[in-house]
Scaffold this active site. Structure first.
Site, PDB file in Angstrom:
ATOM      1  N   THR A   1       0.835  -1.208   0.000  1.00 35.38           N
ATOM      2  CA  THR A   1       0.000   0.000   0.000  1.00 35.38           C
ATOM      3  C   THR A   1       0.868   1.255   0.000  1.00 35.38           C
ATOM      4  O   THR A   1       1.995   1.243   0.516  1.00 35.38           O
ATOM      5  CB  THR A   1      -0.892  -0.002   1.268  1.00 35.38           C
ATOM      6  OG1 THR A   1      -1.408   1.310   1.479  1.00 35.38           O
ATOM      7  CG2 THR A   1      -0.124  -0.399   2.518  1.00 35.38           C
ATOM      8  N   ASP A   2       0.312   2.338  -0.531  1.00 35.60           N
ATOM      9  CA  ASP A   2       1.032   3.620  -0.488  1.00 35.60           C
ATOM     10  C   ASP A   2       1.168   4.139   0.944  1.00 35.60           C
ATOM     11  O   ASP A   2       1.961   5.031   1.218  1.00 35.60           O
ATOM     12  CB  ASP A   2       0.338   4.673  -1.370  1.00 35.60           C
ATOM     13  CG  ASP A   2      -1.091   4.995  -0.957  1.00 35.60           C
ATOM     14  OD1 ASP A   2      -1.644   4.313  -0.061  1.00 35.60           O
ATOM     15  OD2 ASP A   2      -1.672   5.938  -1.535  1.00 35.60           O
ATOM     16  N   GLU A   3       0.371   3.563   1.879  1.00 33.54           N
ATOM     17  CA  GLU A   3       0.397   4.066   3.258  1.00 33.54           C
ATOM     18  C   GLU A   3       1.741   3.812   3.943  1.00 33.54           C
ATOM     19  O   GLU A   3       2.037   4.415   4.972  1.00 33.54           O
ATOM     20  CB  GLU A   3      -0.761   3.474   4.064  1.00 33.54           C
ATOM     21  CG  GLU A   3      -2.093   3.825   3.430  1.00 33.54           C
ATOM     22  CD  GLU A   3      -3.315   3.569   4.296  1.00 33.54           C
ATOM     23  OE1 GLU A   3      -3.209   3.613   5.530  1.00 33.54           O
ATOM     24  OE2 GLU A   3      -4.387   3.328   3.713  1.00 33.54           O
TER      25      GLU A   3
ATOM     26  N   TYR B   1      -1.314  -0.345  11.220  1.00 33.55           N
ATOM     27  CA  TYR B   1      -1.561  -1.030   9.939  1.00 33.55           C
ATOM     28  C   TYR B   1      -0.413  -0.774   8.967  1.00 33.55           C
ATOM     29  O   TYR B   1       0.209  -1.710   8.448  1.00 33.55           O
ATOM     30  CB  TYR B   1      -2.890  -0.564   9.325  1.00 33.55           C
ATOM     31  CG  TYR B   1      -3.004  -0.867   7.843  1.00 33.55           C
ATOM     32  CD1 TYR B   1      -3.043  -2.182   7.376  1.00 33.55           C
ATOM     33  CD2 TYR B   1      -3.051   0.163   6.887  1.00 33.55           C
ATOM     34  CE1 TYR B   1      -3.126  -2.467   6.013  1.00 33.55           C
ATOM     35  CE2 TYR B   1      -3.141  -0.112   5.531  1.00 33.55           C
ATOM     36  CZ  TYR B   1      -3.178  -1.423   5.101  1.00 33.55           C
ATOM     37  OH  TYR B   1      -3.246  -1.700   3.752  1.00 33.55           O
TER      38      TYR B   1
ATOM     39  N   LYS C   1       2.518  -3.273   7.375  1.00 32.41           N
ATOM     40  CA  LYS C   1       2.703  -3.488   5.933  1.00 32.41           C
ATOM     41  C   LYS C   1       4.142  -3.129   5.532  1.00 32.41           C
ATOM     42  O   LYS C   1       4.756  -3.821   4.717  1.00 32.41           O
ATOM     43  CB  LYS C   1       1.704  -2.650   5.128  1.00 32.41           C
ATOM     44  CG  LYS C   1       0.261  -3.091   5.221  1.00 32.41           C
ATOM     45  CD  LYS C   1      -0.021  -4.482   4.645  1.00 32.41           C
ATOM     46  CE  LYS C   1       0.107  -4.549   3.141  1.00 32.41           C
ATOM     47  NZ  LYS C   1      -0.352  -5.862   2.607  1.00 32.41           N
TER      48      LYS C   1
HETATM   49  P1  NAD Z   1      -9.752  -7.059   3.092  1.00 29.16           P
HETATM   50  O1  NAD Z   1      -9.682  -6.750   4.547  1.00 29.16           O
HETATM   51  O2  NAD Z   1     -11.010  -6.761   2.344  1.00 29.16           O
HETATM   52  O3  NAD Z   1      -9.454  -8.616   2.859  1.00 29.16           O
HETATM   53  C1  NAD Z   1      -8.425  -9.279   3.535  1.00 29.16           C
HETATM   54  C2  NAD Z   1      -8.622 -10.782   3.330  1.00 29.16           C
HETATM   55  O4  NAD Z   1      -7.529 -11.451   3.986  1.00 29.16           O
HETATM   56  C3  NAD Z   1      -9.918 -11.316   3.941  1.00 29.16           C
HETATM   57  O5  NAD Z   1     -10.569 -12.174   3.025  1.00 29.16           O
HETATM   58  C4  NAD Z   1      -9.443 -12.088   5.173  1.00 29.16           C
HETATM   59  O6  NAD Z   1     -10.291 -13.186   5.502  1.00 29.16           O
HETATM   60  C5  NAD Z   1      -8.058 -12.549   4.734  1.00 29.16           C
HETATM   61  N1  NAD Z   1      -7.175 -12.825   5.876  1.00 29.16           N
HETATM   62  C6  NAD Z   1      -6.969 -12.040   6.962  1.00 29.16           C
HETATM   63  N2  NAD Z   1      -6.123 -12.644   7.811  1.00 29.16           N
HETATM   64  C7  NAD Z   1      -5.769 -13.830   7.242  1.00 29.16           C
HETATM   65  C8  NAD Z   1      -4.895 -14.884   7.625  1.00 29.16           C
HETATM   66  N3  NAD Z   1      -4.236 -14.865   8.789  1.00 29.16           N
HETATM   67  N4  NAD Z   1      -4.759 -15.931   6.791  1.00 29.16           N
HETATM   68  C9  NAD Z   1      -5.433 -15.982   5.617  1.00 29.16           C
HETATM   69  N5  NAD Z   1      -6.273 -15.011   5.198  1.00 29.16           N
HETATM   70  C10 NAD Z   1      -6.442 -13.956   6.012  1.00 29.16           C
HETATM   71  O7  NAD Z   1      -8.507  -6.314   2.450  1.00 29.16           O
HETATM   72  P2  NAD Z   1      -8.382  -5.564   1.028  1.00 29.16           P
HETATM   73  O8  NAD Z   1      -8.879  -4.190   1.170  1.00 29.16           O
HETATM   74  O9  NAD Z   1      -8.925  -6.439  -0.031  1.00 29.16           O
HETATM   75  O10 NAD Z   1      -6.790  -5.487   0.897  1.00 29.16           O
HETATM   76  C11 NAD Z   1      -6.069  -6.578   0.346  1.00 29.16           C
HETATM   77  C12 NAD Z   1      -4.590  -6.231   0.317  1.00 29.16           C
HETATM   78  O11 NAD Z   1      -4.383  -5.054  -0.453  1.00 29.16           O
HETATM   79  C13 NAD Z   1      -4.012  -5.951   1.698  1.00 29.16           C
HETATM   80  O12 NAD Z   1      -2.729  -6.551   1.778  1.00 29.16           O
HETATM   81  C14 NAD Z   1      -3.914  -4.430   1.758  1.00 29.16           C
HETATM   82  O13 NAD Z   1      -2.855  -4.036   2.595  1.00 29.16           O
HETATM   83  C15 NAD Z   1      -3.661  -4.090   0.306  1.00 29.16           C
HETATM   84  N6  NAD Z   1      -4.149  -2.771  -0.127  1.00 29.16           N
HETATM   85  C16 NAD Z   1      -5.425  -2.374   0.138  1.00 29.16           C
HETATM   86  C17 NAD Z   1      -5.877  -1.135  -0.320  1.00 29.16           C
HETATM   87  C18 NAD Z   1      -7.311  -0.691  -0.100  1.00 29.16           C
HETATM   88  O14 NAD Z   1      -7.654   0.442  -0.438  1.00 29.16           O
HETATM   89  N7  NAD Z   1      -8.187  -1.532   0.432  1.00 29.16           N
HETATM   90  C19 NAD Z   1      -5.029  -0.317  -1.053  1.00 29.16           C
HETATM   91  C20 NAD Z   1      -3.711  -0.752  -1.297  1.00 29.16           C
HETATM   92  C21 NAD Z   1      -3.295  -1.979  -0.843  1.00 29.16           C
HETATM   93  P1  TYD Z   2     -10.451   4.371   4.984  1.00 26.45           P
HETATM   94  O1  TYD Z   2     -11.502   3.993   3.999  1.00 26.45           O
HETATM   95  O2  TYD Z   2     -10.506   3.762   6.349  1.00 26.45           O
HETATM   96  O3  TYD Z   2      -9.050   4.100   4.276  1.00 26.45           O
HETATM   97  P2  TYD Z   2      -7.543   4.539   4.753  1.00 26.45           P
HETATM   98  O4  TYD Z   2      -7.586   4.919   6.178  1.00 26.45           O
HETATM   99  O5  TYD Z   2      -6.777   3.284   4.518  1.00 26.45           O
HETATM  100  O6  TYD Z   2      -7.153   5.659   3.839  1.00 26.45           O
HETATM  101  O7  TYD Z   2     -10.480   5.939   5.169  1.00 26.45           O
HETATM  102  C1  TYD Z   2     -10.350   6.808   4.059  1.00 26.45           C
HETATM  103  C2  TYD Z   2     -10.354   8.231   4.579  1.00 26.45           C
HETATM  104  O8  TYD Z   2     -11.672   8.503   5.091  1.00 26.45           O
HETATM  105  C3  TYD Z   2      -9.408   8.460   5.733  1.00 26.45           C
HETATM  106  O9  TYD Z   2      -8.868   9.777   5.600  1.00 26.45           O
HETATM  107  C4  TYD Z   2     -10.273   8.376   6.970  1.00 26.45           C
HETATM  108  C5  TYD Z   2     -11.620   8.877   6.470  1.00 26.45           C
HETATM  109  N1  TYD Z   2     -12.825   8.284   7.104  1.00 26.45           N
HETATM  110  C6  TYD Z   2     -13.856   9.106   7.574  1.00 26.45           C
HETATM  111  O10 TYD Z   2     -13.771  10.349   7.492  1.00 26.45           O
HETATM  112  N2  TYD Z   2     -14.959   8.525   8.104  1.00 26.45           N
HETATM  113  C7  TYD Z   2     -15.086   7.168   8.220  1.00 26.45           C
HETATM  114  O11 TYD Z   2     -16.123   6.684   8.756  1.00 26.45           O
HETATM  115  C8  TYD Z   2     -14.027   6.321   7.729  1.00 26.45           C
HETATM  116  C9  TYD Z   2     -14.125   4.835   7.834  1.00 26.45           C
HETATM  117  C10 TYD Z   2     -12.917   6.932   7.164  1.00 26.45           C
END
Ligand code: NAD
Ligand code: TYD
Length: 339
Positions: A128-130, A155, A159
């Site tokens: 992630t970019d975070e 988090y 990562k």
């Molecule tokens: P999510 O929380 O929707 O899904 C995570 C999945 O991992 C779930 O299906 C969960 O059951 C599984 N999981 C959790 N712990 C586990 C374990 N111990 N063993 C096996 N499976 C397990 O997450 P997401 O939003 O789909 O993100 C997926 C990946 O992409 C993550 O690594 C996250 O850091 C990365 N990512 C997410 C975003 C975003 O905006 N959501 C952006 C950039 C990168």
């Molecule tokens: P989020 O979807 O949790 O993603 P991330 O924290 O990984 O960027 O949050 C996106 C942005 O929205 C973040 O700046 C926090 C804000 N936010 C709210 O303002 N209200 C909410 O209820 C949530 C979940 C997030």
């Protein structure tokens, strides 16, 4: 063409779930193994259309369970691992950091070890970019692949630690790897604890929308389908050892995002509820995707087209997120390998 075996971890989650569907439908000559523990964020009902396809397989396992993972790698000869499985919600990491370290750090190390022993072709680590921390509100600055890692939340720190382990396995043991660092995703099957699906589902339920602080924090939004094509490209064309940032220049303040959703749904801005800010809240994320674009990637959605499609998807799939919100949801269709 030779059949290949692809292990996708976290394929019951949001992005991994979209990626599994994309791969099963695109590559008939690949066997896609979705390995997932089915935590609160995992849901297999999203795979009802592909679940009976012969190139889709499900394995219930914990990536931090080295015994189970080693048995799996001794039974199946995987060509690629695409690693999504993680604890992914910043707010949860602030209240309960321990599971983030276990899953994101230890789980990644267990997988890396198994992949190294098995001699796979490549390990793609979805990050992630975070991990870069925050940018100031200066529209001329971006995260590049060379930006130092300075994570803010438990988090993003977990990562970043996993990214460093992936790099170390490449350098020390010669495990072929790529790391992708994507900006915030949105789209179908996004778990309704994150900003966009939370906003849509709460509005449709007639509830207020919590906006943290003054709502001026900026995120760079990418449609999940564009993330899937990026990972596909990196998997096949990425140069061993390289990191690729993924983003489509769609920066919006949180308030802009919430107001866009309210307007599209024809509701009043009185639904906005400014609440206490998140601890350590990163100000701004913005990706420079030049390296990936030079590899041949191009996003297909603008924020306007992507958010319209996403809102429509949530309108059409209220049963899916309704089940999750109401807690009545159960996991279906899974085959347990190890227990
Ligand atoms: P999510 O929380 O929707 O899904 C995570 C999945 O991992 C779930 O299906 C969960 O059951 C599984 N999981 C959790 N712990 C586990 C374990 N111990 N063993 C096996 N499976 C397990 O997450 P997401 O939003 O789909 O993100 C997926 C990946 O992409 C993550 O690594 C996250 O850091 C990365 N990512 C997410 C975003 C975003 O905006 N959501 C952006 C950039 C990168
Ligand atoms: P989020 O979807 O949790 O993603 P991330 O924290 O990984 O960027 O949050 C996106 C942005 O929205 C973040 O700046 C926090 C804000 N936010 C709210 O303002 N209200 C909410 O209820 C949530 C979940 C997030």
């Amino acid at each position: 063409m030779n059949r290949k075996k692809i292990l996708v971890t976290g394929g019951a989650g949001f992005i991994g779930g979209n990626f599994v569907q994309y791969m099963v439908n695109k590559y008939y000559n690949y066997d896609i193994y979705n390995l997932d523990l089915l935590t609160y964020a995992g849901d297999l009902t999203k795979h009802h259309i592909i679940q009976n396809k012969s190139n889709y397989h499900f394995i219930k396992a914990d990536i931090a369970d080295s015994e189970a993972i080693n048995i799996l790698f001794s039974q199946e000869k995987f060509d690629f691992v695409v690693h999504f499985a993680a604890e992914s919600h910043v707010d949860r990491s602030i209240t309960d950091p321990e599971v983030f370290v276990r899953t994101n750090v230890l789980g990644t190390q267990v997988l890396l070890d198994a992949a190294k022993q098995a001699g796979i072709s490549k390990f793609i680590h979805v990050s992630t970019d975070e991990v870069y921390g925050e940018l100031e509100f200066d529209p001329t600055t971006y995260f590049s692949e060379d930006t130092p890692l300075q994570p803010s939340s438990p988090y993003s720190a977990s990562k970043a630690a996993s990214d460093l382990l992936v790099h170390a396995y490449n350098k020390t043991y010669g495990l072929p790897i790529n790391i992708t660092r994507c900006s915030n995703n949105y789209g179908p099957y996004h778990f309704p604890e994150k900003l966009i699906p939370l906003t849509i589902s709460r509005i449709l339920n007639g509830q207020k929308v919590p906006v943290y602080g003054d709502g001026k924090n900026i995120r760079d939004w990418l449609h999940v389908n564009d993330h899937c094509t990026a990972i596909d490209l990196v998997m096949h064309e990425g140069v061993n050892g390289e990191v690729y940032n993924v983003g489509g220049h769609n920066e919006r303040t949180n308030l802009e995002v919430v107001k866009t959703i309210i307007k599209t749904l024809g509701k009043s801005e009185e639904l906005i509820d400014f609440v206490e800010d998140r601890l350590g809240h990163d100000k701004r994320y913005a990706i420079d995707p030049t390296k990936l674009v030079n590899l041949g990637w191009k996003p297909t959605y603008t924020f306007d087209t992507g958010i319209a499609q996403t809102i429509q998807w949530y309108l059409d799939n209220q049963e899916w997120w309704g089940q999750i919100i109401s807690g009545e949801y159960q996991n279906y269709f899974h085959k347990q390998y190890f227990r």
